[in-house]
Design a protein around this motif. Structure first.
Motif, PDB file in Angstrom:
ATOM      1  N   VAL A 284     -26.039  10.357  93.142  1.00 25.19           N
ATOM      2  CA  VAL A 284     -25.999  10.708  94.708  1.00 25.19           C
ATOM      3  C   VAL A 284     -26.394   9.679  95.396  1.00 25.19           C
ATOM      4  O   VAL A 284     -27.993   9.518  95.155  1.00 25.19           O
ATOM      5  CB  VAL A 284     -25.395  11.889  95.013  1.00 25.19           C
ATOM      6  CG1 VAL A 284     -24.780  12.791  94.164  1.00 25.19           C
ATOM      7  CG2 VAL A 284     -27.169  12.704  94.749  1.00 25.19           C
ATOM      8  N   HIS A 285     -25.668   8.953  96.706  1.00 31.02           N
ATOM      9  CA  HIS A 285     -26.638   7.581  97.378  1.00 31.02           C
ATOM     10  C   HIS A 285     -27.182   8.626  98.454  1.00 31.02           C
ATOM     11  O   HIS A 285     -26.113   9.023  99.616  1.00 31.02           O
ATOM     12  CB  HIS A 285     -25.903   6.559  97.770  1.00 31.02           C
ATOM     13  CG  HIS A 285     -26.694   6.033  96.275  1.00 31.02           C
ATOM     14  ND1 HIS A 285     -26.174   4.421  95.905  1.00 31.02           N
ATOM     15  CD2 HIS A 285     -25.427   5.721  94.822  1.00 31.02           C
ATOM     16  CE1 HIS A 285     -25.692   4.639  95.269  1.00 31.02           C
ATOM     17  NE2 HIS A 285     -25.468   4.920  94.501  1.00 31.02           N
ATOM     18  N   HIS A 326     -19.724  11.556  99.258  1.00 34.54           N
ATOM     19  CA  HIS A 326     -19.785  12.249  99.091  1.00 34.54           C
ATOM     20  C   HIS A 326     -21.522  12.410  99.387  1.00 34.54           C
ATOM     21  O   HIS A 326     -22.392  12.127  99.483  1.00 34.54           O
ATOM     22  CB  HIS A 326     -19.752  12.161  96.885  1.00 34.54           C
ATOM     23  CG  HIS A 326     -20.114  13.920  97.019  1.00 34.54           C
ATOM     24  ND1 HIS A 326     -19.098  14.849  96.353  1.00 34.54           N
ATOM     25  CD2 HIS A 326     -21.404  14.052  96.099  1.00 34.54           C
ATOM     26  CE1 HIS A 326     -19.958  16.254  96.289  1.00 34.54           C
ATOM     27  NE2 HIS A 326     -20.897  16.006  95.636  1.00 34.54           N
ATOM     28  N   GLN A 327     -20.437  14.652  99.816  1.00 34.90           N
ATOM     29  CA  GLN A 327     -22.436  14.679 101.151  1.00 34.90           C
ATOM     30  C   GLN A 327     -23.207  15.875 100.764  1.00 34.90           C
ATOM     31  O   GLN A 327     -23.726  16.342 101.668  1.00 34.90           O
ATOM     32  CB  GLN A 327     -21.179  14.594 102.713  1.00 34.90           C
ATOM     33  CG  GLN A 327     -21.254  13.548 103.053  1.00 34.90           C
ATOM     34  CD  GLN A 327     -20.174  13.751 104.493  1.00 34.90           C
ATOM     35  OE1 GLN A 327     -19.792  15.027 104.329  1.00 34.90           O
ATOM     36  NE2 GLN A 327     -19.600  12.867 105.153  1.00 34.90           N
ATOM     37  N   ALA A 328     -22.585  16.243  99.680  1.00 33.10           N
ATOM     38  CA  ALA A 328     -23.304  16.719  99.116  1.00 33.10           C
ATOM     39  C   ALA A 328     -24.121  16.369  97.407  1.00 33.10           C
ATOM     40  O   ALA A 328     -24.393  15.167  96.988  1.00 33.10           O
ATOM     41  CB  ALA A 328     -22.836  18.029  98.117  1.00 33.10           C
ATOM     42  N   PHE A 329     -25.314  17.231  97.316  1.00 28.58           N
ATOM     43  CA  PHE A 329     -26.729  17.123  96.332  1.00 28.58           C
ATOM     44  C   PHE A 329     -26.165  16.812  94.744  1.00 28.58           C
ATOM     45  O   PHE A 329     -26.350  16.090  93.757  1.00 28.58           O
ATOM     46  CB  PHE A 329     -27.892  17.104  96.560  1.00 28.58           C
ATOM     47  CG  PHE A 329     -28.421  18.707  96.081  1.00 28.58           C
ATOM     48  CD1 PHE A 329     -28.251  19.729  95.334  1.00 28.58           C
ATOM     49  CD2 PHE A 329     -28.403  19.775  97.219  1.00 28.58           C
ATOM     50  CE1 PHE A 329     -28.053  21.100  94.162  1.00 28.58           C
ATOM     51  CE2 PHE A 329     -28.567  21.099  97.275  1.00 28.58           C
ATOM     52  CZ  PHE A 329     -28.387  21.830  95.352  1.00 28.58           C
ATOM     53  N   SER A 428     -30.908  20.542  88.388  1.00 29.89           N
ATOM     54  CA  SER A 428     -31.464  18.868  88.043  1.00 29.89           C
ATOM     55  C   SER A 428     -31.461  18.593  89.560  1.00 29.89           C
ATOM     56  O   SER A 428     -32.488  18.067  90.027  1.00 29.89           O
ATOM     57  CB  SER A 428     -31.343  18.898  86.721  1.00 29.89           C
ATOM     58  OG  SER A 428     -31.617  17.092  86.812  1.00 29.89           O
ATOM     59  N   ASN A 429     -30.522  18.893  90.857  1.00 29.72           N
ATOM     60  CA  ASN A 429     -30.458  18.646  91.707  1.00 29.72           C
ATOM     61  C   ASN A 429     -30.973  19.304  92.949  1.00 29.72           C
ATOM     62  O   ASN A 429     -31.695  18.619  93.549  1.00 29.72           O
ATOM     63  CB  ASN A 429     -28.786  17.225  92.247  1.00 29.72           C
ATOM     64  CG  ASN A 429     -28.957  16.378  91.340  1.00 29.72           C
ATOM     65  OD1 ASN A 429     -30.164  16.081  90.410  1.00 29.72           O
ATOM     66  ND2 ASN A 429     -27.776  15.842  92.439  1.00 29.72           N
ATOM     67  N   ALA A 430     -30.976  20.597  92.621  1.00 30.85           N
ATOM     68  CA  ALA A 430     -31.521  21.940  93.140  1.00 30.85           C
ATOM     69  C   ALA A 430     -32.873  21.336  93.381  1.00 30.85           C
ATOM     70  O   ALA A 430     -32.856  22.290  94.548  1.00 30.85           O
ATOM     71  CB  ALA A 430     -30.871  23.328  93.470  1.00 30.85           C
ATOM     72  N   MET A 496     -24.666  10.500 101.620  1.00 29.19           N
ATOM     73  CA  MET A 496     -23.382   9.510 101.656  1.00 29.19           C
ATOM     74  C   MET A 496     -23.016   9.897 100.907  1.00 29.19           C
ATOM     75  O   MET A 496     -21.088   9.454 101.023  1.00 29.19           O
ATOM     76  CB  MET A 496     -23.590   8.438 102.054  1.00 29.19           C
ATOM     77  CG  MET A 496     -24.943   8.414 103.378  1.00 29.19           C
ATOM     78  SD  MET A 496     -25.949   7.400 104.051  1.00 29.19           S
ATOM     79  CE  MET A 496     -26.662   6.447 102.580  1.00 29.19           C
ATOM     80  N   PHE A 497     -23.112   9.263  99.494  1.00 27.69           N
ATOM     81  CA  PHE A 497     -22.047   8.367  98.632  1.00 27.69           C
ATOM     82  C   PHE A 497     -22.067   8.999  97.324  1.00 27.69           C
ATOM     83  O   PHE A 497     -23.541   9.922  97.080  1.00 27.69           O
ATOM     84  CB  PHE A 497     -22.380   6.791  98.485  1.00 27.69           C
ATOM     85  CG  PHE A 497     -21.996   6.515  99.758  1.00 27.69           C
ATOM     86  CD1 PHE A 497     -20.490   6.454 100.566  1.00 27.69           C
ATOM     87  CD2 PHE A 497     -22.691   5.706 100.753  1.00 27.69           C
ATOM     88  CE1 PHE A 497     -20.301   5.754 101.866  1.00 27.69           C
ATOM     89  CE2 PHE A 497     -22.598   5.001 101.560  1.00 27.69           C
ATOM     90  CZ  PHE A 497     -21.708   5.134 102.144  1.00 27.69           C
ATOM     91  N   GLN A 498     -21.495   8.984  96.158  1.00 23.94           N
ATOM     92  CA  GLN A 498     -20.867   9.455  95.436  1.00 23.94           C
ATOM     93  C   GLN A 498     -20.571   7.698  94.658  1.00 23.94           C
ATOM     94  O   GLN A 498     -19.201   7.522  94.732  1.00 23.94           O
ATOM     95  CB  GLN A 498     -20.532  10.504  94.426  1.00 23.94           C
ATOM     96  CG  GLN A 498     -20.416  10.901  92.600  1.00 23.94           C
ATOM     97  CD  GLN A 498     -20.423  12.080  92.144  1.00 23.94           C
ATOM     98  OE1 GLN A 498     -19.675  12.966  93.286  1.00 23.94           O
ATOM     99  NE2 GLN A 498     -20.168  12.335  91.209  1.00 23.94           N
TER     100      GLN A 498
END
Length: 528
Positions: A284-285, A326-329, A428-430, A496-498
């Motif tokens: 994710v960016h 994509h706007q989520a982690f 891992s991302n949370a 912003m993006f995946q």
């Protein structure tokens, strides 16, 4: 009609594939892939840590539980037919399936599982840290992984749920190897490491028939695979570094898939018997604001920023095919992802948010970015769109090492970067986007929260750790969705993006699966 002769193919594989190649279609029972494979350092599952080696391991080995080709988003039975978790006792007991065999012909035993997992910890090579999270050490692993008949009991030491443990056991280093075959090739106490870096000893749908570094991978189908033999009797992955050569080989029919074409080539190649499929990837960016800068601390700045990203403007132009909004982690395509994208480019709304909060503009801020495409293009787009609301970016390009070092030192103001999980579990991302219980300068953390000096609210920190230990799998995923919503709404990190990955292939190729990471590339279901 497939007229390609086996002898001609064999000859082709011994010669450079360049502009002079001219061949007929590939055989119906063989998949030929053009790909840059020079990143491989090791193929032993206990050591393999590169993108291409991950693909090879996935297609030649199985795990107790795994994300498989039929649906890479669902954790399913692998070498274990069933399992029982006891969160209170911190154990999971697996019952082994009785119809799995290794490529050697040896049956897959519970003892092979204990050997394989213990081997990773004892060798302590690059990916061992993933399994070591379970509290395993070379000294205790033989007590933490035990065998009783056809069952394996996994013990773990840590305040986390069995769902987390299962995702760890579905990761690459948890691949199960043939103990008898591997130890027959042990040299100087290496537990077969040298041999496994040029051979495979797995139970997967394919076995390794030939491996020549930076030249060729040849896989042969396992006719006795417990989920059914692959339709392709062999897969040949040819090292072709130049994207232009890959394009030529694809258009001439000499290969079935081209894995490394540029966006421009992708745009021009579709049609005339060739199709392009797009697969979401895990990275994710995001844009982030360092909270050491007082001007970037108001939550109104964070909220306004979400309406100042020209999402569609970028994905419809220079990011087309490379990224999606994509706007989520947690990335789409993974269990627990939150796929709603509520923010759109609206500079008037952003200006109103700032005005209502009494935020004075202009705000002048430096923006660090890796000095290569598409990052510099993204930075220029952000510079133009944020200026509409009086937030002025001074772009500072640098090498990847320079940018990341500055990020780790917390000396940036704004940062444009990306993030990917180490393994397929939302924690891992949370932990990276929703947890920072100690924001002090001397408490270095490899997270976006700490690096942006964001002292995460206490309730979010508690929810992150509660999700890690939640025993109900469905409730656990709901908690991660809630965390994503909270980070999406109120944080100095604007996701912003995946990333997306495009693969060009002959239009008769069906069933190719390219999941969100290199560990989820599957050839087992391919037909043509």
């Amino acid at each position: 009609m497939k007229l390609f002769k086996a002898a001609l193919l064999a000859a082709a594989l011994t010669l450079p594939m360049g502009a002079g190649s001219a061949m007929a279609d590939t055989p119906a029972n063989m998949l030929v892939v053009a790909q840059n494979i020079d990143d491989i350092v090791a193929i032993d599952p206990a050591q393999a840590y590169e993108f291409t080696s991950g693909e090879l391991v996935t297609n030649t080995y199985d795990r107790l539980v795994q994300y498989d080709a039929e649906d890479p988003t669902v954790l399913s039975a692998g070498l274990a037919s069933e399992w029982t978790a006891d969160d209170e006792a911190k154990t999971i007991t697996f019952t082994m399936r009785d119809d799995a065999t290794f490529s050697s012909g040896n049956p897959v035993r519970a003892e092979d599982v204990a050997f394989s997992l213990g081997r990773v910890i004892k060798l302590n090579l690059t990916p061992a840290f993933i399994l070591a999270q379970l509290g395993w050490t070379p000294e205790n692993v033989d007590d933490m992984v035990t065998v009783d008949g056809n069952t394996v009991t996994i013990k773990y030491d840590g305040d986390f749920s069995s769902a987390f443990v299962l995702n760890v056991l579905a990761s690459r280093p948890a691949s199960i190897v043939d103990e008898k075959e591997v130890m027959a090739h042990e040299t100087d106490g290496d537990m077969g490491n040298a041999w496994l870096n040029s051979n495979t000893a797995g139970s997967g749908p394919f076995s390794l028939a030939d491996y020549r570094p930076a030249e060729l991978i040849r896989l042969t189908a396992n006719p006795d695979y417990f989920k059914g033999a692959p339709a392709m009797e062999s897969v040949i992955i040819r090292h072709v570094a130049e994207s232009a050569t890959q394009q030529l080989l694809l258009t001439s029919g000499d290969v079935d898939l081209a894995r490394n074409l540029t966006p421009d080539q992708i745009a021009s190649i579709e049609g005339d018997g060739i199709k392009v499929e797009t697969f979401p990837q895990a990275a994710v960016h995001f844009l982030s604001f360092n909270q050491k800068d007082e001007a970037l601390q108001p939550e109104a700045v964070w909220e306004a920023a979400r309406y100042l990203v020209n999402y569609e403007g970028m994905t419809d132009s220079f990011l087309k095919g490379q990224m999606e909004i994509h706007q989520a982690f947690w990335p789409k395509g993974f269990p627990g992802s939150y796929d709603e994208n509520p923010y759109t480019y609206d500079p008037e709304k952003a200006k109103q948010i700032l005005a209502d909060a009494g935020v004075e503009t202009p705000i002048n801020v430096t923006l660090d970015v890796i000095n290569s495409a598409p990052f510099t293009d993204m930075a220029q787009s952000l510079q133009a769109s944020f200026a509409e609301a009086g937030i002025n970016f001074d772009i500072i390009p640098g090498t990847g090492a320079q940018v990341i070092t500055k990020y780790r030192d917390r000396t940036h103001e704004a940062m444009l970067l990306y993030w990917g999980p180490d393994f397929m579990d939302p924690h891992s991302n949370a932990k990276a986007f929703a947890y920072n219980a100690d924001n002090s300068d001397d408490n270095y953390q490899a997270t976006t929260t700490w690096r942006n000096a964001w002292a995460v609210p206490d309730d979010m920190n508690k929810e992150t750790m509660a999700a890690l230990s939640e025993s109900d799998p469905d409730k656990r995923l709901e908690m991660y969705v809630d965390l994503q919503k909270k980070v999406q709404e109120t944080s100095p990190i604007i996701i912003m993006f995946q990333a997306a990955y495009e693969v060009a292939m002959q239009d008769d190729v069906e069933g190719y699966v390219n999941g969100a990471t290199s560990d989820f590339v599957y050839y087992r279901l391919v037909t043509k």
